[in-house]
Design a protein around this motif. Structure first.
Motif, PDB file in Angstrom:
ATOM      1  N   VAL A 147      16.179  84.092  51.375  1.00 50.76           N
ATOM      2  CA  VAL A 147      17.557  84.058  50.880  1.00 50.76           C
ATOM      3  C   VAL A 147      17.555  84.345  49.380  1.00 50.76           C
ATOM      4  N   PHE A 148      18.711  84.788  48.879  1.00 52.81           N
ATOM      5  CA  PHE A 148      18.852  85.169  47.476  1.00 52.81           C
ATOM      6  C   PHE A 148      20.173  84.641  46.935  1.00 52.81           C
ATOM      7  N   THR A 149      20.156  84.162  45.697  1.00 52.39           N
ATOM      8  CA  THR A 149      21.389  83.763  45.017  1.00 52.39           C
ATOM      9  C   THR A 149      21.424  84.410  43.637  1.00 52.39           C
TER      10      THR A 149
ATOM     11  N   THR B 105      16.923  77.719  62.204  1.00 52.63           N
ATOM     12  CA  THR B 105      18.315  77.479  62.581  1.00 52.63           C
ATOM     13  C   THR B 105      19.189  77.768  61.364  1.00 52.63           C
ATOM     14  N   MET B 106      20.492  77.858  61.580  1.00 56.57           N
ATOM     15  CA  MET B 106      21.395  78.069  60.449  1.00 56.57           C
ATOM     16  C   MET B 106      21.348  76.879  59.490  1.00 56.57           C
ATOM     17  N   PHE B 107      21.056  75.696  59.992  1.00 59.57           N
ATOM     18  CA  PHE B 107      20.904  74.530  59.122  1.00 59.57           C
ATOM     19  C   PHE B 107      19.744  74.742  58.152  1.00 59.57           C
ATOM     20  N   ASP B 108      18.632  75.288  58.645  1.00 60.01           N
ATOM     21  CA  ASP B 108      17.475  75.577  57.789  1.00 60.01           C
ATOM     22  C   ASP B 108      17.844  76.607  56.719  1.00 60.01           C
ATOM     23  N   ILE B 109      18.575  77.631  57.120  1.00 55.49           N
ATOM     24  CA  ILE B 109      18.988  78.666  56.176  1.00 55.49           C
ATOM     25  C   ILE B 109      19.933  78.080  55.136  1.00 55.49           C
ATOM     26  N   ASN B 110      20.887  77.252  55.564  1.00 60.50           N
ATOM     27  CA  ASN B 110      21.824  76.633  54.626  1.00 60.50           C
ATOM     28  C   ASN B 110      21.100  75.749  53.612  1.00 60.50           C
ATOM     29  N   LYS B 111      20.167  74.919  54.076  1.00 62.15           N
ATOM     30  CA  LYS B 111      19.395  74.074  53.154  1.00 62.15           C
ATOM     31  C   LYS B 111      18.642  74.917  52.137  1.00 62.15           C
TER      32      LYS B 111
END
Length: 181
Positions: free
Chosen positions: A91-93, A142-148
């Motif tokens: 992921v990138f911010t 999971t999307m939870f892992d990605i969100n964290k």
């Protein structure tokens, strides 16, 4: 430094110098903030609360913004991550403050810091008690892992502006940039 060879007017050079000074002042303010009371230790790693970090950042720089980068997958659907079947998810911010944008990235990992992938996979580690290799499993992402991971990436990005940077250097106290009298 601004070189004026006809492309930039003196007024533009002054504006650039002022902006650079604002950015340096922002870093000096943020690097001195003590974040220790807002961190949590998990398996020898220190984590800083994203909500607290963003709140404190906005107190110092209220016009700051952040962006979560999105990427087109093979079907053209925009996703908040990049994925590679062999390497896993990333992921990138981006954070923009005082005219400066900084980019940060972070892989999506499990609690053992192993890359998470679309499907679960196994790997072997040496068990010194059993004196044999044992198999470990990394669960599917999971999307939870990605969100964290996105929020951890945001905190890491804030550190590039100075907030809690010492946490990533393994130090326990913030840097004091004030001169001794």
């Amino acid at each position: 430094m601004c070189y004026n060879k006809g492309e930039l007017k003196e007024k533009e050079c002054k504006k650039m110098a002022d902006l650079r000074q604002e950015q340096e002042e922002l870093f000096k303010k943020l690097i001195q903030l003590n974040v220790n009371e807002h961190t949590e230790l998990k398996k020898d790693l220190t984590y800083l609360s994203w909500a607290w970090a963003w709140q404190e950042f906005l107190k110092v720089c209220p016009d700051a913004t952040y962006e979560i980068e999105h990427f087109a997958d093979k079907d053209g659907i925009m996703r908040c991550y990049q994925y590679d079947a062999n390497l896993g998810y990333m992921v990138f911010t981006n954070i923009t403050a005082r005219g400066l944008t900084r980019r940060m990235w972070l892989p999506v990992m499990d609690s053992k810091n192993k890359a998470m992938k679309l499907t679960a996979y196994t790997y072997q580690v040496w068990d010194s008690y059993k004196k044999a290799y044992i198999e470990k499993t990394v669960k599917a992402v999971t999307m939870f892992d990605i969100n964290k991971t996105l929020m951890r990436c945001l905190v890491k990005n804030l550190a590039m502006f100075g907030l809690g940077l010492y946490v990533y250097a393994g130090e326990d106290i913030p840097t004091d940039n004030t001169a001794d009298d």
